[in-house]
Design an enzyme around this catalytic site. Structure first.
Site, mmCIF file in Angstrom:
data_model
loop_
_atom_site.group_PDB
_atom_site.id
_atom_site.type_symbol
_atom_site.label_atom_id
_atom_site.label_comp_id
_atom_site.label_asym_id
_atom_site.label_seq_id
_atom_site.Cartn_x
_atom_site.Cartn_y
_atom_site.Cartn_z
ATOM 1 N N HIS A 172 0.833 -1.209 0.000
ATOM 2 C CA HIS A 172 0.000 0.000 0.000
ATOM 3 C C HIS A 172 0.869 1.261 0.000
ATOM 4 O O HIS A 172 0.528 2.265 -0.629
ATOM 5 C CB HIS A 172 -0.921 0.014 1.211
ATOM 6 C CG HIS A 172 -1.791 -1.194 1.305
ATOM 7 N ND1 HIS A 172 -2.806 -1.443 0.409
ATOM 8 C CD2 HIS A 172 -1.777 -2.236 2.163
ATOM 9 C CE1 HIS A 172 -3.381 -2.589 0.737
ATOM 10 N NE2 HIS A 172 -2.775 -3.084 1.787
ATOM 11 N N ARG A 464 12.344 17.151 16.199
ATOM 12 C CA ARG A 464 13.170 16.032 16.652
ATOM 13 C C ARG A 464 13.253 14.938 15.606
ATOM 14 O O ARG A 464 14.262 14.280 15.467
ATOM 15 C CB ARG A 464 12.585 15.425 17.936
ATOM 16 C CG ARG A 464 12.983 16.147 19.203
ATOM 17 C CD ARG A 464 12.753 15.251 20.408
ATOM 18 N NE ARG A 464 11.370 14.856 20.570
ATOM 19 C CZ ARG A 464 10.455 15.589 21.184
ATOM 20 N NH1 ARG A 464 10.772 16.762 21.677
ATOM 21 N NH2 ARG A 464 9.218 15.163 21.304
ATOM 22 N N ASN A 467 14.875 15.554 10.961
ATOM 23 C CA ASN A 467 16.260 15.348 10.560
ATOM 24 C C ASN A 467 17.034 14.933 11.800
ATOM 25 O O ASN A 467 17.562 15.765 12.532
ATOM 26 C CB ASN A 467 16.810 16.642 9.965
ATOM 27 C CG ASN A 467 18.192 16.460 9.372
ATOM 28 O OD1 ASN A 467 18.901 15.521 9.717
ATOM 29 N ND2 ASN A 467 18.570 17.350 8.488
ATOM 30 N N HIS A 471 19.510 16.984 14.251
ATOM 31 C CA HIS A 471 18.954 17.136 15.585
ATOM 32 C C HIS A 471 19.895 16.567 16.644
ATOM 33 O O HIS A 471 20.071 17.157 17.707
ATOM 34 C CB HIS A 471 17.586 16.460 15.694
ATOM 35 C CG HIS A 471 17.075 16.429 17.099
ATOM 36 N ND1 HIS A 471 17.198 15.321 17.908
ATOM 37 C CD2 HIS A 471 16.506 17.383 17.863
ATOM 38 C CE1 HIS A 471 16.711 15.595 19.099
ATOM 39 N NE2 HIS A 471 16.272 16.835 19.105
ATOM 40 N N TYR A 479 22.370 21.958 22.964
ATOM 41 C CA TYR A 479 21.472 21.880 24.123
ATOM 42 C C TYR A 479 22.180 21.357 25.372
ATOM 43 O O TYR A 479 22.206 22.000 26.418
ATOM 44 C CB TYR A 479 20.279 20.993 23.766
ATOM 45 C CG TYR A 479 19.254 20.864 24.862
ATOM 46 C CD1 TYR A 479 18.314 21.863 25.075
ATOM 47 C CD2 TYR A 479 19.219 19.731 25.670
ATOM 48 C CE1 TYR A 479 17.373 21.745 26.073
ATOM 49 C CE2 TYR A 479 18.276 19.604 26.663
ATOM 50 C CZ TYR A 479 17.354 20.606 26.861
ATOM 51 O OH TYR A 479 16.417 20.491 27.855
ATOM 52 N N SER A 502 19.536 27.072 14.818
ATOM 53 C CA SER A 502 19.008 26.354 13.665
ATOM 54 C C SER A 502 18.381 27.331 12.671
ATOM 55 O O SER A 502 18.648 27.258 11.466
ATOM 56 C CB SER A 502 17.986 25.334 14.149
ATOM 57 O OG SER A 502 17.450 24.639 13.080
ATOM 58 N N HIS A 506 19.740 28.090 8.882
ATOM 59 C CA HIS A 506 18.848 27.895 7.732
ATOM 60 C C HIS A 506 18.757 29.171 6.906
ATOM 61 O O HIS A 506 18.831 29.150 5.679
ATOM 62 C CB HIS A 506 17.448 27.481 8.202
ATOM 63 C CG HIS A 506 17.311 26.016 8.445
ATOM 64 N ND1 HIS A 506 17.603 25.423 9.651
ATOM 65 C CD2 HIS A 506 16.932 24.997 7.633
ATOM 66 C CE1 HIS A 506 17.405 24.121 9.571
ATOM 67 N NE2 HIS A 506 16.997 23.831 8.352
#
Lengths: 596, 596
Positions: A172, A464, A467, A471, A479, A502, A506
């Site tokens: 499917h 999260r 990517n 991440h 972090y 981030s 970008h």
């Protein structure tokens, strides 16, 4: 459905082999019918709950199983049972033979309890202790320690397939892929016909592609320079620092004497740190940027250079960051300094977290590599057709018509389809095909480059899962390192810094690629990402949240494609504003169009 | 993946319950890791084959399981174990307790063989004996007799869920549905904004819907007349004929005497047959058509009347066709003539094959009915938005511009998206939601209104799977009855007659709905359906054929929507040709547009 399949697996094995006598077969069939009816919903007061829990169990299985299996496959130090061993059916058979005695005798004891209590468990087990994203579950704690490990002791690399590779074995889901291919074929055919009508011949020169990927020789030169720099500079800086640091440390005076203001290891460290930062900022940071602007590379060529620049910077950081703690105690614990080939492998393998060794697959499936490469090429041409057939006709002449809010709204709305197609293609071609292709060629076994972001119910989940490669880097080096420096109550600040970094990176990539500054993506990042994360985040598990996420993704893609395209054409058709900086910073599409 | 889930099901039950001691847990984990690795592909020479077979097994499970379960659930005479019984967890537990002794002792005998030979089976089982579409498989033949039954002894009604209801329990598939809903929300929002800009207020009058479904009172009157006619006329004709026929037959002279030229039962039969045909052709055939034209109903209202007309005609035929053989021997075998309520039930339940009784579900899930009804409404509004936002702007002014082949090609290409969306919505709203809603309200348990047509690799498969309800009728009453009258070597003619009848009825519906004759669908039916069926049909199982089918479906929807829309607007904007018949038959779009 899955529970049925589970039952089917057993029953088909049993019936296929015609091993069981008729009574036992009948028992099995009856048992299956009953259990499957339980899950099919019905009239009992608890039937809805049973159904919900069946769904929850299903999701729970989907999510926890790979982790469970991997927790068992990988031995603690990160190496993995070789596939050749586990894959071998003969060895499986002999093991089964060895174990069957033990199994048979133990099963008798357990089977009665199991059968009865499994029914009890299905009826009473609360779905609350099944976490939807499968990070935790009610499996024995000895497995959990390894499943939970990543967030506690750094990323845990495990042998696992990409989710799409698993899903695409279901017919499917395969059909959805086929529908996309069918659409590509129709794109090609209709373009050929239209070109033939327009030009009287088949046009196969792909002007847009040769424009966007132009000046490839400069791309190659820049990339080679970046690569050589990244390969040698951080490596030798780190290895020299290690040697000097260790020598200095072991020549230090005894602890009984007062320490000098700048101890020898710290002096050496500062020296090397300055060199390292100079390399990161000037060598990797400024040099490619200068090159890109100087040779006026076209957008796709710029994109390659800039994305490689960011990748090399992140890889370098990870290599240095992971090795410094080890190198500081290299003589104490006999830790070996990583070899250049280990570092070289890391530079190519699809992860941004350095390890001396990764789980590896036993061999390269070249057919798989070929298919992935063909799919990347296919996606490239797909994007080409989307741009030439859906985007360019829509934006090319937008500056000639009076511009109103209505035109803008319609334009954004009509950009949703091409926008979301490009979004899917970018995901599939890069995060699935490209990374899997390199992973396969390098026998890199951990293929979890993304999770099931399409099922997410909140943007924080989506960030999260979309990517995982990036991440993981952000999580471990931004972090967690932020929380190493600052107290743990600054967690919100840590999250914010991850988001901001981030968003900035970008926007930096887009600004360099397009040659103008128009922070639409940054705005969306802040708007949808941060604000919504803090305002609306919580235990949003319902389908409504998934629908809302998709509506926002659709709208976001439409806004991005529409506004960047408008600005792109405004920069072509409209005269620049006074002042170079002012012109770079203020969107020209705002002043250029005739507002009607 | 599914095999993993199967394993996960077992292992999670075992570990959750913490029933097993550590050794057995370890054994299970090892066993699972090994088996799952087998299926993940690897380096052995047979690994690809193993992987293929794992895929085949997976498909095989998906396809055969519902049939298997149903074959077990339904007792031969068509009634079904009540859900209330099977659904009850308590009863399951007590049964498990009763059976566990038996199970335990037998399992010891079987477990050793099972474990070892399952590995052998995985390694050696040829995928050839697993049929992809799951009609046949290597399950014991005693089950097959019932799975295979339909084509041999008439349709076999079984308790089974619709495939989409099963698939939508998988979160990945659910997400696709969520994406469609998200798109609908964006449609609504952008329309509201554009309307607000245009009109200065929120426009919520849905002009197009109120036009298309206008004059509903005449629809209701016509439908009521058709319904009352269909309910009483064929029923009383049949019951009177039965009585007269039986009386006449039992007053006939003995077989020893020579038969008269027109025996009494035949005379009666001819009389009743003429009345029946008059009802079918005049009452059901001409009357609604006359009504539709006389009151000049708008398209959607016409569609309701005509679709109901066709449905009633097919139902009537099935009722008469199924009952005649029974009624001829009613006194011999004590067969009871069907009651009016049985016939009434048949008129509403979602099947076109008459039976005195069908498998029934134990109760009505009104929440399910509500959801399905909401989904039908949602699809209706979705279609409305697709027409107003994507179709009408594209076609409204097409007659003002010079018309070229290029315009036509682009027009068809741009019609693909709205065309395929409408196609999906029609499938989902009617074949899934509407039929399931009625099935649920009537406790009709056989929900297989369609099969997995999206996975088809040929048009003949597609025609079989797309609409199982209509296909069953065509198969049993056209194809098989054709082969009852003519010898079996006329099978191609039988197939052709099914296709032709289907194409003619489809074209009839469209012609009446739009009020003009433009046999595009008929042409596509013949072109794609019949020609391709006979030229290209065979064992086309590869993904390439599925891609080609989708390309043809996309293109077909584009062509249909584009050409019918052009003709619709040509009939509005261009003057009619001379002669009413000529004007009805020749497409006005051909002569109307200014060919550039």
């Amino acid at each position: 459905m899955c529970i049925r399949m589970a039952q089917t697996l057993m029953i088909s094995l049993l019936t296929d082999l015609e091993l069981l006598d008729l009574d036992l077969q009948n028992f099995f069939f009856k048992h299956l019918v009953q259990t499957s009816s339980c899950f099919r919903g019905g009239n009992g007061p608890g039937s809805n709950r049973v159904k919900e829990e069946a769904g929850a169990s299903y999701r729970f299985f989907i999510c926890t199983f790979p982790a469970l299996i991997m927790a068992q496959t990988s031995v603690p130090n990160g190496s993995v049972c070789s596939r050749s061993e586990t894959n071998n059916i003969v060895s499986f058979r002999s093991r089964a033979e060895m174990l069957k005695e033990d199994f048979g005798s133990q099963l008798v004891h357990q089977a009665d309890c199991f059968l009865v209590q499994s029914a009890t468990a299905i009826g009473t087990k609360s779905s609350k202790d099944m976490h939807l994203n499968g990070k935790t579950s009610s499996v024995p704690s000895r497995d959990l320690s390894e499943v939970k490990a990543p967030h506690e002791k750094g990323k845990n690399f495990q042998e696992r397939e990409s989710l799409l590779d698993q899903l695409l074995e279901v017919n499917h889901i395969q059909t959805i892929q086929h529908m996309f291919v069918a659409l590509l074929i129709l794109f090609v055919i209709s373009t050929l016909i239209v070109d033939y009508i327009d030009e009287g011949r088949l046009v196969l020169d792909f002007e847009l592609l040769s424009f966007a990927f132009g000046k490839l020789q400069w791309v190659l030169t820049t990339w080679l320079a970046m690569f050589v720099g990244t390969l040698f500079v951080p490596y030798y800086l780190l290895s020299h620092w290690t040697r000097n640091y260790q020598t200095a440390r072991h020549h230090q005076p005894n602890n009984t004497r007062p320490k000098p203001l700048l101890p020898a290891p710290l002096g050496i460290t500062v020296l090397y740190a300055v060199s390292y930062l100079a390399f990161q900022l000037l060598g990797l940071g400024m040099f490619p940027l200068y090159y890109v602007v100087k040779f006026d590379l076209p957008p796709a060529s710029r994109f390659i250079v800039i994305i490689e620049q960011v990748r090399f910077m992140m890889k370098t950081h990870s290599f240095v960051r992971e090795n410094i703690p080890k190198c500081m105690y290299i003589k104490d614990s006999q830790v070996v300094f990583p070899s250049l080939s280990q570092y070289l492998y890391f530079l190519f393998c699809p992860t941004l977290i350095y390890r001396d060794a990764y789980p590896r697959t036993p061999k390269i499936r070249w057919a798989y590599v070929g298919i992935k490469f063909a799919q990347v090429l296919g996606c490239l041409f797909y994007t080409y057709y989307i741009f030439t057939r859906l985007c360019i006709p829509m934006y090319k002449n937008i500056h000639n018509e009076p511009f109103t809010i209505k035109v803008l709204v319609l334009n954004i709305f009509h950009s949703i389809l091409p926008g979301i197609l490009i979004f899917f293609l970018a995901f599939f071609s890069f995060l699935h095909c490209w990374l899997n292709m390199f992973a396969e060629m390098l026998r890199f076994a951990d293929r979890m480059f993304y999770e099931d972001w399409w099922n997410c119910t909140s943007f924080s989940q989506y960030f999260r899962k979309w990517n995982v490669v990036v991440h993981d880097w952000l999580f471990h080096y931004v972090y967690r390192d932020f929380l190493r420096v600052f107290p743990r109550r600054f967690r919100v600040a840590a999250t914010l810094s991850v988001f901001l970094l981030s968003a900035v990176i970008h926007e930096y990539i887009l600004t360099v690629c397009f040659g103008f500054f128009y922070p639409v993506l940054f705005f969306l990042f802040i708007c949808f990402g941060m604000v919504l994360k803090f305002l609306l985040d919580g235990e949003n598990k319902g389908p409504v949240y998934n629908i809302m996420l998709w509506a926002k993704l659709f709208l976001g893609q439409g806004v991005l494609l529409s506004l960047y395209s408008q600005e792109w054409y405004a920069r072509i058709h409209c005269p620049p504003a006074q002042g170079v900086l002012w012109d770079t910073v203020v969107p020209r599409s705002w002043s250029c169009y005739q507002w009607g």
